[in-house]
Design a protein around this motif. Structure first.
Motif, PDB file in Angstrom:
ATOM      1  N   MET A   1     -30.876 -62.446  28.076  1.00 14.44           N
ATOM      2  CA  MET A   1     -32.338 -62.407  27.919  1.00 14.44           C
ATOM      3  C   MET A   1     -33.009 -61.828  29.167  1.00 14.44           C
ATOM      4  O   MET A   1     -34.007 -61.112  29.087  1.00 14.44           O
ATOM      5  CB  MET A   1     -32.882 -63.809  27.617  1.00 14.44           C
ATOM      6  N   HIS A   2     -32.445 -62.114  30.343  1.00 17.25           N
ATOM      7  CA  HIS A   2     -32.982 -61.550  31.585  1.00 17.25           C
ATOM      8  C   HIS A   2     -32.844 -60.022  31.551  1.00 17.25           C
ATOM      9  O   HIS A   2     -33.793 -59.298  31.849  1.00 17.25           O
ATOM     10  CB  HIS A   2     -32.223 -62.140  32.782  1.00 17.25           C
ATOM     11  N   ALA A   3     -31.641 -59.561  31.156  1.00 21.92           N
ATOM     12  CA  ALA A   3     -31.397 -58.108  31.095  1.00 21.92           C
ATOM     13  C   ALA A   3     -32.341 -57.448  30.080  1.00 21.92           C
ATOM     14  O   ALA A   3     -32.960 -56.414  30.373  1.00 21.92           O
ATOM     15  CB  ALA A   3     -29.934 -57.847  30.730  1.00 21.92           C
ATOM     16  N   VAL A   4     -32.463 -58.067  28.917  1.00 20.46           N
ATOM     17  CA  VAL A   4     -33.342 -57.505  27.877  1.00 20.46           C
ATOM     18  C   VAL A   4     -34.788 -57.437  28.399  1.00 20.46           C
ATOM     19  O   VAL A   4     -35.473 -56.427  28.250  1.00 20.46           O
ATOM     20  CB  VAL A   4     -33.245 -58.344  26.568  1.00 20.46           C
ATOM     21  N   GLY A   5     -35.207 -58.490  29.075  1.00 16.67           N
ATOM     22  CA  GLY A   5     -36.568 -58.562  29.623  1.00 16.67           C
ATOM     23  C   GLY A   5     -36.822 -57.485  30.667  1.00 16.67           C
ATOM     24  O   GLY A   5     -37.939 -56.960  30.777  1.00 16.67           O
ATOM     25  N   GLN A   6     -35.790 -57.152  31.441  1.00 18.87           N
ATOM     26  CA  GLN A   6     -35.928 -56.129  32.488  1.00 18.87           C
ATOM     27  C   GLN A   6     -35.779 -54.711  31.933  1.00 18.87           C
ATOM     28  O   GLN A   6     -35.969 -53.740  32.654  1.00 18.87           O
ATOM     29  CB  GLN A   6     -34.846 -56.321  33.568  1.00 18.87           C
ATOM     30  N   GLY A   7     -35.354 -54.622  30.653  1.00 22.32           N
ATOM     31  CA  GLY A   7     -35.099 -53.304  30.074  1.00 22.32           C
ATOM     32  C   GLY A   7     -33.759 -52.726  30.500  1.00 22.32           C
ATOM     33  O   GLY A   7     -33.585 -51.506  30.572  1.00 22.32           O
ATOM     34  N   TRP A   8     -32.794 -53.595  30.821  1.00 26.94           N
ATOM     35  CA  TRP A   8     -31.450 -53.151  31.198  1.00 26.94           C
ATOM     36  C   TRP A   8     -30.564 -53.194  29.950  1.00 26.94           C
ATOM     37  O   TRP A   8     -30.514 -54.211  29.243  1.00 26.94           O
ATOM     38  CB  TRP A   8     -30.833 -54.066  32.259  1.00 26.94           C
ATOM     39  N   GLY A   9     -29.862 -52.106  29.711  1.00 26.13           N
ATOM     40  CA  GLY A   9     -29.052 -52.022  28.502  1.00 26.13           C
ATOM     41  C   GLY A   9     -27.577 -52.272  28.753  1.00 26.13           C
ATOM     42  O   GLY A   9     -27.068 -52.019  29.853  1.00 26.13           O
ATOM     43  N   GLY A  10     -26.884 -52.769  27.737  1.00 26.79           N
ATOM     44  CA  GLY A  10     -25.429 -52.905  27.818  1.00 26.79           C
ATOM     45  C   GLY A  10     -24.896 -54.195  27.229  1.00 26.79           C
ATOM     46  O   GLY A  10     -23.784 -54.234  26.705  1.00 26.79           O
ATOM     47  N   ILE A  11     -25.714 -55.290  27.308  1.00 27.00           N
ATOM     48  CA  ILE A  11     -25.170 -56.563  26.814  1.00 27.00           C
ATOM     49  C   ILE A  11     -25.991 -57.142  25.661  1.00 27.00           C
ATOM     50  O   ILE A  11     -25.753 -58.270  25.232  1.00 27.00           O
ATOM     51  CB  ILE A  11     -24.999 -57.615  27.953  1.00 27.00           C
ATOM     52  N   GLU A  12     -26.936 -56.329  25.123  1.00 26.36           N
ATOM     53  CA  GLU A  12     -27.801 -56.845  24.049  1.00 26.36           C
ATOM     54  C   GLU A  12     -27.010 -57.231  22.795  1.00 26.36           C
ATOM     55  O   GLU A  12     -27.395 -58.169  22.088  1.00 26.36           O
ATOM     56  CB  GLU A  12     -28.927 -55.841  23.717  1.00 26.36           C
ATOM     57  N   ASN A  13     -25.876 -56.549  22.531  1.00 26.77           N
ATOM     58  CA  ASN A  13     -25.075 -56.913  21.345  1.00 26.77           C
ATOM     59  C   ASN A  13     -24.346 -58.244  21.542  1.00 26.77           C
ATOM     60  O   ASN A  13     -23.809 -58.805  20.595  1.00 26.77           O
ATOM     61  CB  ASN A  13     -24.045 -55.818  21.033  1.00 26.77           C
ATOM     62  N   LEU A  14     -24.338 -58.710  22.799  1.00 30.57           N
ATOM     63  CA  LEU A  14     -23.653 -59.977  23.108  1.00 30.57           C
ATOM     64  C   LEU A  14     -24.651 -61.134  23.192  1.00 30.57           C
ATOM     65  O   LEU A  14     -24.360 -62.182  23.765  1.00 30.57           O
ATOM     66  CB  LEU A  14     -22.860 -59.837  24.418  1.00 30.57           C
ATOM     67  N   SER A  15     -25.839 -60.923  22.609  1.00 25.54           N
ATOM     68  CA  SER A  15     -26.864 -61.971  22.568  1.00 25.54           C
ATOM     69  C   SER A  15     -26.337 -63.198  21.831  1.00 25.54           C
ATOM     70  O   SER A  15     -25.571 -63.067  20.865  1.00 25.54           O
ATOM     71  CB  SER A  15     -28.100 -61.469  21.806  1.00 25.54           C
ATOM     72  N   LEU A  16     -26.797 -64.355  22.284  1.00 25.23           N
ATOM     73  CA  LEU A  16     -26.564 -65.645  21.625  1.00 25.23           C
ATOM     74  C   LEU A  16     -25.112 -66.128  21.625  1.00 25.23           C
ATOM     75  O   LEU A  16     -24.779 -67.082  20.925  1.00 25.23           O
ATOM     76  CB  LEU A  16     -27.110 -65.623  20.183  1.00 25.23           C
ATOM     77  N   ILE A  17     -24.221 -65.462  22.368  1.00 29.88           N
ATOM     78  CA  ILE A  17     -22.867 -66.030  22.493  1.00 29.88           C
ATOM     79  C   ILE A  17     -23.004 -67.262  23.393  1.00 29.88           C
ATOM     80  O   ILE A  17     -23.554 -67.170  24.488  1.00 29.88           O
ATOM     81  CB  ILE A  17     -21.864 -65.013  23.083  1.00 29.88           C
ATOM     82  N   PRO A  18     -22.538 -68.425  22.919  1.00 29.55           N
ATOM     83  CA  PRO A  18     -22.692 -69.635  23.735  1.00 29.55           C
ATOM     84  C   PRO A  18     -21.829 -69.574  25.003  1.00 29.55           C
ATOM     85  O   PRO A  18     -20.954 -68.707  25.122  1.00 29.55           O
ATOM     86  CB  PRO A  18     -22.206 -70.753  22.816  1.00 29.55           C
ATOM     87  N   GLY A  19     -22.067 -70.501  25.899  1.00 33.45           N
ATOM     88  CA  GLY A  19     -21.217 -70.622  27.078  1.00 33.45           C
ATOM     89  C   GLY A  19     -21.847 -70.053  28.327  1.00 33.45           C
ATOM     90  O   GLY A  19     -22.998 -69.620  28.323  1.00 33.45           O
ATOM     91  N   LYS A  20     -21.064 -70.055  29.396  1.00 35.22           N
ATOM     92  CA  LYS A  20     -21.559 -69.637  30.706  1.00 35.22           C
ATOM     93  C   LYS A  20     -20.903 -68.330  31.141  1.00 35.22           C
ATOM     94  O   LYS A  20     -19.854 -67.940  30.630  1.00 35.22           O
ATOM     95  CB  LYS A  20     -21.300 -70.748  31.725  1.00 35.22           C
ATOM     96  N   VAL A  21     -21.539 -67.694  32.132  1.00 39.80           N
ATOM     97  CA  VAL A  21     -21.092 -66.385  32.632  1.00 39.80           C
ATOM     98  C   VAL A  21     -19.626 -66.424  33.099  1.00 39.80           C
ATOM     99  O   VAL A  21     -18.856 -65.499  32.840  1.00 39.80           O
ATOM    100  CB  VAL A  21     -22.029 -65.929  33.787  1.00 39.80           C
TER     101      VAL A  21
END
Ligand code: FAD
Ligand code: EPU
Length: 339
Positions: A99-119
């Protein structure tokens, strides 16, 4: 460091399985972690690092120390032409990073939205969804070597990523604790992946022809919500098994009998089968076995209907494995980490 004895693990695993740990400690700095590992009282005890507990099944109480990762922080480490390198602490919630990346307009991990767990757990099995895996934008990670407390940097090659695989799941298992992950995301000329699954259908339903990063993320979130059970409502750990990769002739035999079977050929002559389809064909979809069962909308997901014990879920997975093998001659492999 504060140690909790006989700690309750039920709220710490998304399956909602009741289990205890002999001891549990939370760490939010490398110093905390080093102190815990060096403690004479804890030397020689078994250890388990836990993030969000969304890819584990406790089949018994854990007779050792659970280390709950709470390492915080998201920072930009480098900006390059069209790219940004972002470093996130292993205790950051994965979806919050997305969500941080999406908010900043950074692309690459948007398809991995909502996967549970930690970094920190994301590189463990090279998390993936909707045609993207973390390896696609992975830059490096830092991990603490348990044997001497040193911090080691791992490049993408050294992580040996594969489909739901990495060095950390194999030779590196229990030897390293992942502290942070750095990703290289796009700030311009984004390459949006909308060709996989029904992302395009979901977008066109909303009348979107040229989507933004956020719109792709929203589409993925909507699809996931419609298919996958929410662990807060129905305990589960996502796909229980991996999709099996089989030799071409095995895939051909299945296709001859089932012309509509979902089969994805790969360039090396092998093919990936859809484990959910194989399990559904064996009649498991929506079936209950005591307090656990196979999800009614996604046969690849085993669920806890309430009060299931880990052994019950494991036995159900064994029965599913056996019936798929009997019917199709295909061996399924568990994705979930059995503890
Ligand atoms: P945990 O379950 O806490 O740990 C998993 C493993 O990693 C354990 O062996 C643990 O010891 C180890 N580990 C954890 N943190 C560290 C660390 N810092 N250093 C070293 N080892 C560590 N996965 C996908 O790939 N794609 C999906 O689409 C997907 N969808 C899911 C949907 C649902 C509803 C659920 C419940 C799960 C889904 N998963 C998916 C699985 C899961 O979300 C991922 O595997 C996730 O990365 C697990 O993160 P976690 O923090 O919960 O890991
Ligand atoms: N299918 C069935 N019956 C079912 C489930 C699926 O026939 O009960 C068929 C679908 O119709 C489709 C195919 O199987 O043709 C694939 O299904 P889906 O697109 O739902 O994806 P999946 O292969 O079941 C994988 C990942 C998921 C990831 C999705 C989306 C694995 C093990 N699972 O599931 O990851 O979110 O694709 O990319 O690779 C996870 O790892 O925990 C996880 C949820």
């Amino acid at each position: 460091m504060k140690l909790e004895r006989h700690a309750d693990l039920k709220p710490l695993n998304t399956f909602g399985i009741a289990a205890t740990a002999a001891a549990l400690a939370r760490f939010s700095s490398v110093e905390d972690l080093r102190e815990l590992l060096a403690s004479p009282e804890l030397s020689g005890v078994k250890r388990l690092v836990l993030g969000g507990g969304s890819n584990v099944l406790f089949t018994q109480d854990f007779d050792g120390l659970v280390l709950l990762n709470e390492l915080p922080g998201i920072e930009v480490v480098r900006e390059e032409e069209g790219h940004v390198v972002v470093k996130a602490g292993a205790g950051v919630i994965w979806h919050e990073l997305v969500m941080h990346a999406v908010g900043q307009g950074w692309g690459g991990i948007e398809n991995l939205s909502l996967i549970p767990g930690k970094v920190g757990a994301a590189p463990m099995q090279n998390i993936g969804a909707y045609g993207v895996e973390i390896k696609d934008c992975f830059e490096s990670l830092e991990a603490l070597r348990v044997s001497d407390g040193e911090i080691v940097r791992f490049t993408k090659t050294e992580c040996a990523f594969g489909y739901r695989e990495s060095f950390f799941k194999r030779a590196g298992k229990d030897r390293f604790i992942i502290l942070s992950v750095s990703l290289r995301l796009t700030t311009a000329n984004h390459v949006l992946r909308t060709d996989y699954g029904n992302i395009k259908d979901e977008l066109s339903r909303g009348g979107i022809a040229t989507p933004t990063i956020r719109q792709v993320s929203d589409a993925v979130i909507a699809i996931r919500r419609s298919k996958l059970p929410d662990p807060a409502i129905l305990g589960n750990a996502g796909s229980f098994f991996k999709n099996p990769v089989v030799p071409g002739d095995v895939a051909e035999r299945i296709r001859a009998e089932h012309p509509n079977a979902p089969i994805y050929p790969s360039s090396d002559g092998q093919a990936k089968l859809a484990a959910g389809w194989l399990i559904e064909q064996c009649g498991w979809k929506g079936k209950r076995a005591g307090a656990c069962g196979v999800h009614e909308r996604q046969a690849l997901v085993l669920v806890n209907h309430g009060g299931a014990i880990g052994k019950e879920v494991y036995d159900l997975s064994e029965a599913v494995l056996r019936s798929v093998h009997k019917r199709f001659g295909v061996e399924l492999e568990r994705e979930v980490n059995i503890i």
